[in-house]
Design a protein around this motif. Structure first.
Motif, PDB file in Angstrom:
ATOM      1  N   MET A 192      -1.863 -50.508 -19.866  1.00 49.31           N
ATOM      2  CA  MET A 192      -1.673 -51.647 -20.747  1.00 49.31           C
ATOM      3  C   MET A 192      -0.338 -51.536 -21.499  1.00 49.31           C
ATOM      4  N   THR A 193       0.124 -50.307 -21.705  1.00 46.32           N
ATOM      5  CA  THR A 193       1.359 -50.086 -22.447  1.00 46.32           C
ATOM      6  C   THR A 193       2.545 -50.768 -21.778  1.00 46.32           C
ATOM      7  N   TYR A 194       2.648 -50.655 -20.444  1.00 46.37           N
ATOM      8  CA  TYR A 194       3.774 -51.265 -19.731  1.00 46.37           C
ATOM      9  C   TYR A 194       3.731 -52.787 -19.830  1.00 46.37           C
ATOM     10  N   LEU A 195       2.531 -53.352 -19.710  1.00 44.06           N
ATOM     11  CA  LEU A 195       2.397 -54.804 -19.799  1.00 44.06           C
ATOM     12  C   LEU A 195       2.808 -55.290 -21.187  1.00 44.06           C
ATOM     13  N   LEU A 196       2.308 -54.628 -22.209  1.00 49.43           N
ATOM     14  CA  LEU A 196       2.639 -55.037 -23.580  1.00 49.43           C
ATOM     15  C   LEU A 196       4.133 -54.854 -23.868  1.00 49.43           C
ATOM     16  N   ALA A 197       4.698 -53.745 -23.411  1.00 51.62           N
ATOM     17  CA  ALA A 197       6.138 -53.515 -23.610  1.00 51.62           C
ATOM     18  C   ALA A 197       6.943 -54.588 -22.885  1.00 51.62           C
ATOM     19  N   GLY A 198       6.516 -54.933 -21.677  1.00 55.06           N
ATOM     20  CA  GLY A 198       7.196 -55.985 -20.923  1.00 55.06           C
ATOM     21  C   GLY A 198       7.130 -57.321 -21.636  1.00 55.06           C
ATOM     22  N   LEU A 199       5.972 -57.647 -22.189  1.00 56.72           N
ATOM     23  CA  LEU A 199       5.830 -58.914 -22.906  1.00 56.72           C
ATOM     24  C   LEU A 199       6.732 -58.956 -24.136  1.00 56.72           C
ATOM     25  N   VAL A 200       6.832 -57.832 -24.848  1.00 57.04           N
ATOM     26  CA  VAL A 200       7.707 -57.769 -26.025  1.00 57.04           C
ATOM     27  C   VAL A 200       9.167 -57.939 -25.607  1.00 57.04           C
ATOM     28  N   LEU A 201       9.582 -57.224 -24.552  1.00 57.36           N
ATOM     29  CA  LEU A 201      10.974 -57.333 -24.087  1.00 57.36           C
ATOM     30  C   LEU A 201      11.289 -58.723 -23.546  1.00 57.36           C
ATOM     31  N   PHE A 202      10.322 -59.331 -22.879  1.00 57.43           N
ATOM     32  CA  PHE A 202      10.536 -60.649 -22.296  1.00 57.43           C
ATOM     33  C   PHE A 202      10.552 -61.734 -23.366  1.00 57.43           C
ATOM     34  N   PHE A 203       9.544 -61.730 -24.234  1.00 58.43           N
ATOM     35  CA  PHE A 203       9.427 -62.807 -25.213  1.00 58.43           C
ATOM     36  C   PHE A 203      10.284 -62.595 -26.453  1.00 58.43           C
ATOM     37  N   GLY A 204      10.673 -61.356 -26.729  1.00 61.26           N
ATOM     38  CA  GLY A 204      11.515 -61.096 -27.891  1.00 61.26           C
ATOM     39  C   GLY A 204      12.782 -61.941 -27.882  1.00 61.26           C
ATOM     40  N   PRO A 205      13.602 -61.855 -26.818  1.00 58.53           N
ATOM     41  CA  PRO A 205      14.806 -62.694 -26.777  1.00 58.53           C
ATOM     42  C   PRO A 205      14.499 -64.196 -26.769  1.00 58.53           C
ATOM     43  N   HIS A 206      13.413 -64.576 -26.081  1.00 60.90           N
ATOM     44  CA  HIS A 206      13.055 -65.996 -26.044  1.00 60.90           C
ATOM     45  C   HIS A 206      12.711 -66.506 -27.446  1.00 60.90           C
ATOM     46  N   LEU A 207      11.909 -65.734 -28.187  1.00 62.73           N
ATOM     47  CA  LEU A 207      11.525 -66.163 -29.535  1.00 62.73           C
ATOM     48  C   LEU A 207      12.719 -66.103 -30.482  1.00 62.73           C
ATOM     49  N   PHE A 208      13.564 -65.076 -30.328  1.00 69.11           N
ATOM     50  CA  PHE A 208      14.765 -65.009 -31.159  1.00 69.11           C
ATOM     51  C   PHE A 208      15.614 -66.253 -30.925  1.00 69.11           C
ATOM     52  N   SER A 209      15.781 -66.610 -29.666  1.00 68.02           N
ATOM     53  CA  SER A 209      16.579 -67.779 -29.325  1.00 68.02           C
ATOM     54  C   SER A 209      15.967 -69.058 -29.892  1.00 68.02           C
ATOM     55  N   ALA A 210      14.646 -69.128 -29.886  1.00 70.97           N
ATOM     56  CA  ALA A 210      13.973 -70.324 -30.396  1.00 70.97           C
ATOM     57  C   ALA A 210      14.184 -70.492 -31.901  1.00 70.97           C
ATOM     58  N   PHE A 211      14.246 -69.370 -32.612  1.00 65.50           N
ATOM     59  CA  PHE A 211      14.302 -69.439 -34.070  1.00 65.50           C
ATOM     60  C   PHE A 211      15.653 -69.040 -34.659  1.00 65.50           C
ATOM     61  N   ARG A 212      16.629 -68.656 -33.824  1.00 68.97           N
ATOM     62  CA  ARG A 212      17.913 -68.202 -34.358  1.00 68.97           C
ATOM     63  C   ARG A 212      18.608 -69.325 -35.112  1.00 68.97           C
TER      64      ARG A 212
ATOM     65  N   PHE B 104      10.494 -58.647 -17.616  1.00 68.91           N
ATOM     66  CA  PHE B 104       9.798 -59.241 -16.477  1.00 68.91           C
ATOM     67  C   PHE B 104       9.349 -58.158 -15.490  1.00 68.91           C
ATOM     68  N   VAL B 105      10.228 -57.200 -15.219  1.00 71.59           N
ATOM     69  CA  VAL B 105       9.879 -56.094 -14.318  1.00 71.59           C
ATOM     70  C   VAL B 105       8.713 -55.294 -14.896  1.00 71.59           C
ATOM     71  N   LEU B 106       8.756 -55.012 -16.193  1.00 75.85           N
ATOM     72  CA  LEU B 106       7.659 -54.275 -16.831  1.00 75.85           C
ATOM     73  C   LEU B 106       6.361 -55.082 -16.828  1.00 75.85           C
ATOM     74  N   ILE B 107       6.462 -56.394 -16.993  1.00 75.91           N
ATOM     75  CA  ILE B 107       5.263 -57.247 -16.943  1.00 75.91           C
ATOM     76  C   ILE B 107       4.612 -57.125 -15.570  1.00 75.91           C
ATOM     77  N   ILE B 108       5.415 -57.244 -14.527  1.00 83.09           N
ATOM     78  CA  ILE B 108       4.876 -57.161 -13.158  1.00 83.09           C
ATOM     79  C   ILE B 108       4.236 -55.794 -12.927  1.00 83.09           C
ATOM     80  N   TYR B 109       4.957 -54.742 -13.288  1.00 84.09           N
ATOM     81  CA  TYR B 109       4.431 -53.396 -13.085  1.00 84.09           C
ATOM     82  C   TYR B 109       3.174 -53.168 -13.936  1.00 84.09           C
TER      83      TYR B 109
END
Length: 193
Positions: A1-21, A50-55
């Motif tokens: 579960m750690t890899y999936l959660l880390a992947g989601l943070v890495l993937f959505f972090g920039p997206h959310l930053f971009s949404a609210f910057r 994305f790679v971490l999400i898949i893995y």
């Protein structure tokens, strides 16, 4: 579960930053860094995520079953995907009626895709993955509306060819995924039994 959660943070972090910057002159990080470096870092983080999400998603298989959806919800999911893919393609086509009506077709497509998959899958890894994408789609749509981004201008004359291409390409992608690629890419058939 750690890899999936880390992947989601890495993937959505920039997206959310971009949404609210901040987009205010002098405060916009994209302007301060320069478009190229900003997008390079953004892309690097999201690809790594994305790679971490898949893995991570695959590493959680078999996953705990939280609930067992009835078969009819799998059919509802197929309908949602049938709608989502042409809508997703419309985000990249010349603005037609689809893009003008939905304003942000990619967000609509992501929400349909995620909701459909949430309804059809009751495993923990699926709930985490698709729930995250649905939550992101809702949050980003709120952010887009708050900053006044209303999509194509109201006086835009829709390009009907954009709609035609969206539907044709979207249905082609749907057919390829539903009948061929889903088992190859994701290890499970898309079509309900």
């Amino acid at each position: 579960m750690t890899y999936l959660l880390a992947g989601l943070v890495l993937f959505f972090g920039p997206h959310l930053f971009s949404a609210f910057r901040s987009r205010a002159p002098g405060s916009d990080l994209r302007t301060k860094m320069g478009y190229g470096p900003y997008m390079g870092l953004y892309s690097l983080l999201t690809i790594a995520g994305f790679v971490l999400i898949i893995y991570g998603y695959g590493a959680m298989r078999p996953s705990a079953v939280i609930w067992v959806p009835p078969v009819w919800l799998k059919h509802v999911n197929m309908l949602f995907q049938l709608l989502a893919l042409p809508i997703l393609v419309a985000a990249y086509m010349p603005a037609g009626h689809i893009k003008k009506t939905l304003k942000h077709p990619m967000l609509v497509a992501v929400k349909l895709w995620a909701l459909g998959h949430l309804l059809a899958n009751g495993e923990l890894n699926s709930i985490i993955l698709f729930g995250s994408f649905l939550a992101y789609g809702v949050i980003d749509r709120i952010a887009v509306k708050k900053r006044g981004d209303n999509g194509p201008p109201a006086d835009l004359k829709p390009n009907v060819m954009g709609d035609v291409l969206s539907v044709v390409v979207g249905l082609g992608v749907y057919a390829a995924i539903a009948f061929w690629l889903h088992p190859i890419l994701f290890g499970v058939p898309a079509m309900p039994a």
